[in-house]
Structure formats: structure tokens, C-alpha cells
Scaffold this active site. Structure first.
Site, PDB file in Angstrom:
ATOM      1  N   HIS A 117     -18.567 -11.132   8.583  1.00  0.00           N
ATOM      2  CA  HIS A 117     -19.278 -10.540   9.714  1.00  0.00           C
ATOM      3  C   HIS A 117     -18.809 -11.152  11.029  1.00  0.00           C
ATOM      4  CE1 HIS A 117     -22.133  -8.315   7.163  1.00  0.00           C
ATOM      5  NE2 HIS A 117     -21.931  -9.309   6.318  1.00  0.00           N
ATOM      6  N   ARG A 205     -34.559 -17.327   9.055  1.00  0.00           N
ATOM      7  CA  ARG A 205     -33.789 -18.294   9.847  1.00  0.00           C
ATOM      8  C   ARG A 205     -32.382 -17.749  10.140  1.00  0.00           C
ATOM      9  NH1 ARG A 205     -31.703 -21.458  12.902  1.00  0.00           N
ATOM     10  NH2 ARG A 205     -30.884 -23.520  12.410  1.00  0.00           N
ATOM     11  N   PHE A 206     -31.805 -17.126   9.136  1.00  0.00           N
ATOM     12  CA  PHE A 206     -30.464 -16.537   9.216  1.00  0.00           C
ATOM     13  C   PHE A 206     -30.410 -15.491  10.336  1.00  0.00           C
ATOM     14  CE2 PHE A 206     -27.249 -13.757   6.769  1.00  0.00           C
ATOM     15  CZ  PHE A 206     -26.167 -14.512   7.155  1.00  0.00           C
ATOM     16  N   PHE A 210     -28.459 -15.281  14.377  1.00  0.00           N
ATOM     17  CA  PHE A 210     -27.657 -14.193  14.946  1.00  0.00           C
ATOM     18  C   PHE A 210     -28.196 -13.780  16.316  1.00  0.00           C
ATOM     19  CE2 PHE A 210     -26.076 -13.310  10.579  1.00  0.00           C
ATOM     20  CZ  PHE A 210     -24.730 -13.123  10.869  1.00  0.00           C
ATOM     21  N   GLU A 355     -27.713  -7.048  -3.419  1.00  0.00           N
ATOM     22  CA  GLU A 355     -27.773  -8.457  -3.017  1.00  0.00           C
ATOM     23  C   GLU A 355     -29.220  -8.936  -3.230  1.00  0.00           C
ATOM     24  OE1 GLU A 355     -26.618 -11.340   0.811  1.00  0.00           O
ATOM     25  OE2 GLU A 355     -26.795  -9.174   1.085  1.00  0.00           O
ATOM     26  N   HIS A 380     -21.330  -7.558  -2.340  1.00  0.00           N
ATOM     27  CA  HIS A 380     -22.132  -8.449  -3.174  1.00  0.00           C
ATOM     28  C   HIS A 380     -22.273  -7.917  -4.604  1.00  0.00           C
ATOM     29  CE1 HIS A 380     -23.126 -11.235  -0.004  1.00  0.00           C
ATOM     30  NE2 HIS A 380     -23.452 -10.207   0.769  1.00  0.00           N
ATOM     31  N   ASP A 437     -18.292 -13.912   3.563  1.00  0.00           N
ATOM     32  CA  ASP A 437     -19.495 -13.411   4.211  1.00  0.00           C
ATOM     33  C   ASP A 437     -19.692 -13.982   5.621  1.00  0.00           C
ATOM     34  OD1 ASP A 437     -21.641 -11.707   4.314  1.00  0.00           O
ATOM     35  OD2 ASP A 437     -22.957 -12.887   3.041  1.00  0.00           O
TER      36      ASP A 437
END
Length: 517
Positions: A117, A205-206, A210, A355, A380, A437
Site C-alpha cells: 500500500h 490503531r492501524f 494512516f 483476510e 491475503h 502489505d
């Protein structure tokens, strides 16, 4: 009653007789060992990479590679806690990078990355460096839950609480500020098992990372610098091709100019061509337009309109369409199926699907829709093994599965890589590639950590250099390059591979000569 008893007796006697007839006769010891050897050989012949024939020099390198692999396997078998793929990668990053096996894989040409990404490509140090640029403002403090707001501007941005990052650096010190940036823009934690209790928590959190990062990287000069540096890091990790996904955010500059999706794509093309001119062993990049799946129908219609526009103008570079984001909480592909079927057949679909750890839920059933919609690859496909009929259909259609080992662990799908479902894919000649990823978010190399984990922790102990070469070749074969581009890339890869093999043999011989003397 007597009739029923008689029938039962006859039935039991018949079954008993059948069991006696069907009962296998034990083989002699010689027959047993012959049968065992034949079965082991048959398994080996079906494994991924078994069709690769090694040259004399490749065999020498393979012997060295397998000695390193067996040493780590033996250490882990004796003490499982010392086996890196059995632990969370954050706990063993230093151990992995000191591994001679990892160091050899790092030097190895690995083909391309087909699943990555755009704003998680380059290492966190690139972001650290970006925060030294002039005119960067910050509002709020670094925290685990919600990061600060950022904005590049020659004047104070609208709203209260803004302060120049340069002034913050003077107050807290460069070293402390740099470390805060590093901590904020990775999921890395010294206690990863307890830091994130569930997939929803780590994804929250991920996603926040971003959003916090976006105003920094969407500043046009940083965007260009970031992508150029990402290509350098992939190239240094011996990756020769990159097929990456992105949402095509609106870029901005100090003159309040904003840039359209078409202009962002043109930036990618320009930087790629400049990079190829100075790095002739690099085959190039392609882009997959991949907006967020958590959107209403009207927004998705807008996405599809952008996809068609980009396809008409940049069909040679914008090679696919996807929908991204956490599948469990996002909308399923089924919701958008009718709209997606309206896209021109010439637009490649390459969907994230499966996923998840769930079975029979709407999330893993995304794989059904992905296949029926004609996806060229599955991002995935983690849950694919739970759907044996679909698994066979994926193999029959040669739909490549993009396996991202490190991502799967960090995002709470698997704890011990030995239990990764892709292990079953490695046991057959299955269409798959290894990708990374979002490598910068877990402090990993662009591809080497994923290759190392796949080779040591997921694949069979018996699988060797042929598997690694097959994975690299697959990454070019299943790419969305056109035929001429693929052929050129394969030629470039063979040259780089042979150079790596010959150089490794020379270094081994020199080392042996020194040892002998």
C-alpha cells in the site's frame, strides 16, 4: 420382532465380513519402506517449486542455504522458544536480522511485490526526515489512541493549538521528537501480545496511523520524496518490480494547489521512469486503484467512475481495481456486486478477500464473490483453506493468492507462523506469491522478512532454493504487466539471479580457501 433381529444379525454379519475382506494386509518390512519412500517422493514432487531444475552452481548455493535453514530448524526443534517464526516478529526482529539465513535471503533477487500500500512502503525514517522540512505545523500530542494533526503551510492553519514542528523540536530536542515519530507511525511494541487484544483493536490503531500520516505524505514534495525513497528501499532489498495499491488522495502544496487523481498517477509514472533510468535492473511499477470498502453506494459509484477515467487515460499503468480496509467491519463485496459487474471487462479486479479467522461469515464469503466477479488475484486469502471447493476453483482458474505472512501475524490472524494456512498451499503447485502489505508499519524490510518467515516457518523443512526461485518467478508471472513487459522482466530477473548465484559461489570458495590456509 424375530424378523428385525434376523435382519440385524444378517446386516452385522455382512458388515463384519466386509470389514474382514477390506482389512488391509500388513506389508512386509521391505514393502513398507518402499511404500514410505514412494509416498515421501510423491509429496516432494507435488510441492511448490519442485518443477525447478537447479544448475551446478545453484546446487552449491542450495547446499549452503539448506545448511543454514537446518541449523535454525534444529535450534528451534530443541528449544521452540528460540525458533523465530514461533514468536511474534516484534520480539525477534533483532534475532532475525542477525540470522545468516536472513542475510542470504536479503541478497537474493526476489522478483516483485504484488501486494503493498502506497503510504506504508518506505521506512519510518523517511517520515522522520520529512518532519524536518520547513512549514510543517502540528496540533496535539503524540498518543497511542489519537495522534496529532499535521499540516504544511506558510501561515498558521485554521483553528487553535497549532505550533511549528521546528519550534517543538527546539523545546523537546530532535532525538526525543524523532523517537516519538518512530513510535507513532509503526505498530511496533515491545510487548505485542498484550499491546493489542484483538483484531479490531490493532486495526483501529492501524487505521489511525494512516489518517495521522496522510497530511504529511500528501504534501506534494513529501509525496514525491517518499515514493522515490520507497523505490530505493525496495531496490536495495533486491525487489525489481512493485505493483502497489492506493486511494489516490488529493495532494496539496504551499500555494494551496490541489492535485487530481490523474495528476497523482502522473507523478508515479514520472518518478518510476526517472528511477528506471538510473537503476537499469529495475523493471518498474504499476498501480492498483484501491479506495476504502467502508463506503456507501453513491461513493462507490464515484470510485468506479474514477477507475474508468484512469483506465481510459492510464490503462498501461493503472492496472487494477480493489476495495480495501478491515473486512470484518467493512461492507462485503456482495453489496457492490451489481455495480462492479458494470465495469468494462478490460479493468482487472484484484480483490482483498478472506483476510479473517471467521468461517461462514460475510467476511470469508468475500472470497466467493471475488472469484465469481473474476478477480485475477486474491489479496491475503487467509481463510481459503476452509472452503475446499473454492480452493479447487481458485487453483483451476489460476487465481494467484497474495500471501502476506508478517501482516497476518501483526494484524492478529495467526500467532505462530507454523500454523499459517498457506503451509498447505506450499505443499502443492498452488498459484501464490509472497508479499509484504505494509512493511514500514512493522519495521520490516520491503520483502526479505516475509520471504524468511515463509521459507523457514511456513514451508516444509524439505523445501529449498527451488521454492524461493519459484516464488520470485511467480511474482512476475502473476503480475499485471503486459506480455512484452513480463518477458523483459523475466530476462532481467534471470540475469540478476545468475549473478547472485555465481557471486555467492565465489564468496563461498574464497571463504573456504581462507579457512584451508
Amino acid at each position: 420382532m424375530l424378523i428385525w433381529s434376523a435382519l440385524l444379525l444378517i446386516s452385522f454379519t455382512t458388515c463384519e465380513a466386509k470389514m474382514i475382506v477390506d482389512r488391509p494386509v500388513r506389508p512386509t518390512p521391505d514393502e513398507y519402506h518402499r511404500q514410505r519412500e514412494a509416498l515421501v517422493q510423491q509429496e516432494a514432487e507435488h510441492a511448490l517449486g519442485a518443477d525447478i531444475v537447479l544448475s551446478a552452481n545453484e546446487t552449491i548455493v542450495n547446499d549452503h542455504l539448506m545448511a543454514l535453514k537446518r541449523a535454525e530448524l534444529a535450534e528451534g526443534f530443541e528449544n521452540p522458544y528460540q525458533f523465530a517464526p514461533a514468536r511474534h516478529i516484534f520480539e525477534v526482529l533483532d534475532k532475525i536480522e542477525a540470522s545468516p539465513l536472513f542475510q542470504l535471503i536479503r541478497k537474493m533477487p526476489k522478483g516483485g511485490v504484488l501486494h503493498a500500500h502506497d503510504t506504508a512502503l518506505a521506512s519510518t525514517e523517511v517520515i522522520v526526515n520529512a518532519t524536518y522540512q520547513e512549514h510543517l505545523w502540528q496540533r496535539g500530542e503524540f498518543s497511542r489512541e489519537n495522534g496529532p494533526d499535521f499540516r504544511f503551510s506558510t501561515t498558521v492553519p485554521a483553528g487553535d493549538g497549532w505550533e511549528l514542528v521546528g519550534d517543538i523540536r527546539k523545546r523537546v530536542g530532535d532525538s526525543q521528537y524523532d523517537e516519538a515519530v518512530r513510535q507513532h507511525f509503526t505498530l511496533y511494541d515491545k510487548d505485542p501480545i498484550n499491546a493489542y487484544k484483538s483484531i479490531n483493536e490493532v486495526w483501529s490503531r492501524f487505521a489511525a496511523m494512516f489518517f495521522s500520516l496522510e497530511p504529511i505524505v500528501t504534501f506534494k514534495p513529501v509525496w514525491e520524496m517518499y515514493f522515490r525513497q520507497a523505490l530505493e528501499e525496495f531496490y536495495d532489498d533486491n525487489v525489481m518490480y512493485l505493483e502497489f495499491r492506493g486511494v489516490l488522495p488529493s495532494l496539496y502544496d504551499l500555494h494551496n494547489t490541489t492535485y487530481t487523481p490523474e495528476e497523482v498517477v502522473q507523478i508515479y509514472i514520472n518518478i518510476t521512469e526517472q528511477f528506471k533510468a538510473t537503476h537499469p535492473r529495475f523493471a518498474g511499477t504499476k498501480f492498483i486503484y484501491a479506495p476504502l470498502r467502508l463506503a456507501d453506494n453513491e461513493t462507490v459509484e464515484q470510485y468506479l467512475g474514477i477507475a474508468e477515467r484512469l483506465h481510459l487515460r492510464y490503462g498501461h499503468y493503472v492496472v487494477g481495481f480493489d476495495l480495501v480496509g478491515q473486512e470484518d467491519l467493512g461492507r462485503p463485496l456482495l453489496d457492490f456486486a451489481d455495480m462492479l459487474l458494470s465495469l468494462p471487462p478490460s479493468i482487472n479486479l484484484v480483490f482483498h478477500a478472506g483476510e479473517t479467522n471467521w468461517h461462514g461469515m460475510r467476511t470469508d464469503e468475500n472470497m466467493i464473490d471475488a472469484v465469481l466477479l473474476g478477480t485475477k488475484r486474491i489479496g491475503h486469502g487467509y481463510a481459503l483453506l476452509k472452503h475446499p471447493l473454492l480452493l479447487e476453483e481458485v487453483k483451476r482458474r489460476q487465481i494467484c493468492v497474495e500471501v502476506n505472512p508478517v501482516s497476518n501475524q501483526v494484524l492478529k490472524l495467526v500467532a505462530d507462523y507454523r500454523n499459517h494456512p498457506a503451509s498447505a498451499f506450499f505443499a502443492t503447485d498452488f498459484p501464490l506469491v509472497i508479499s509484504s502489505d505494509d512493511p514500514s508499519f512493522w519495521r520490516a524490510k520491503p520483502l526479505s522478512h516475509d520471504f524468511y518467515i515463509a521459507f523457514l516457518g511456513i514451508a516444509s523443512a524439505h523445501q529449498d532454493l527451488r521454492l524461493l526461485k519459484k516464488l520470485a518467478l511467480n511474482s512476475l508471472h502473476y503480475s499485471l504487466m503486459n506480455g512484452i513487459e513480463k518477458q523483459s522482466a523475466l530476462v532481467q530477473f534471470e540475469m540478476a539471479w545468475n549473478s547472485f548465484i555465481n557471486l555467492t559461489v565465489e564468496q563461498m570458495m574464497e571463504k573456504q580457501t581462507i579457512t584451508d590456509n
